[in-house]
Enzyme design. Sequence first.
Site, PDB file in Angstrom:
ATOM      1  CB  CYS A 132      -0.934   0.163  -4.511  1.00  0.00           C
ATOM      2  SG  CYS A 132      -1.705   0.889  -3.135  1.00  0.00           S
ATOM      3  CB  CYS A 135      -2.303  -1.765  -1.446  1.00  0.00           C
ATOM      4  SG  CYS A 135      -3.023  -0.561  -2.430  1.00  0.00           S
ATOM      5  CG  ASP A 136       0.704  -4.722  -2.065  1.00  0.00           C
ATOM      6  OD1 ASP A 136      -0.306  -4.997  -1.347  1.00  0.00           O
ATOM      7  OD2 ASP A 136       0.622  -4.489  -3.204  1.00  0.00           O
TER       8      ASP A 136
END
Length: 316
Positions: A132, A135-136
């Site tokens: 992701c 997300c990261d």
Amino acid sequence: MEKLIILGSGPAGCTAAIYAARAGIVPILLAGPLPGGLLTQTPKIENYPGFPDPISGFDLTDAMLRQAELQGARVRYQSAKSLQLDGTTKKITLDDGSLLETRTVILALGAQHKPLPSQGKARLQGSGISYCATCDGAFYRQQAVALAGNGSAALNEALYLSALASEVHLLVPAPTLKGPRVLLDRVSQSTNIIVHLRTRPADTVADDDGKLTQVVMEDLSTRERIPLACKGLFVALGFQPDTSLLHDTGIALDDDGYIKLVAPERTLTSLPGVFAAGDCTDPRYKQAVIAAASGAKAALDAADFLRENNSPSTQG
């Protein structure tokens, strides 16, 4: 006894809840602890009808969930642990051990990322390997990263990462880069996305602390292995249906784990009173608008089933 329980809170599940609630069914929507499905990981959506300006997947699914609640659906942030779907009464055991009983069920279980095939890479999960970018990606500002994949999802991830990382090395296993023309053009115009055709991540190297320092690329034409210094490896290898919960339930699945529908124009499964919608039924398109449409069909099919079988309800 409930009339309808919907498993999944992506576009298919939320749309099913909206249509069911408007039909007076008042469903329970099991959204799970992280509602919205995989669409929440898409940073920018530009092709969903009714949104002329880009919207994030998180904002779109959040709006769908709120709309379902406003229409009367009862959202519970729990997941199903086991299912008993044969018979007139369907039984759903939740992750807290409680039991729900219902006349009909809509399976909108969605999909999950295809994992990297190597156990060695899996051991680095959370220490340099991510599925992701939304997300990261922020953890890799001004650092070089690699991204394995092809198609719309990979192109979107590459473009998102290009605004954060110093370099994005896109490892494409195919001889050509695939995806919508608008995304292909943006990738070709990017100054820090480097496309490596006919390559795949063959290995990873970590430091003493377990943090990724290098991805070993394999040239699929020559089998040559090429070291690539980078701090992160993102994976966008496609999706697989999230249907492991259905094993031994009597729901027919195809060889790839997708739910088999009785007829292509309907949402009926192999068990009466159980319907399916969204990516868990769709091995081809994987589009939010298509998932939403199938969710509407599933709710209408469930309403027809309840009407034809005159199912009573004692829900509050």
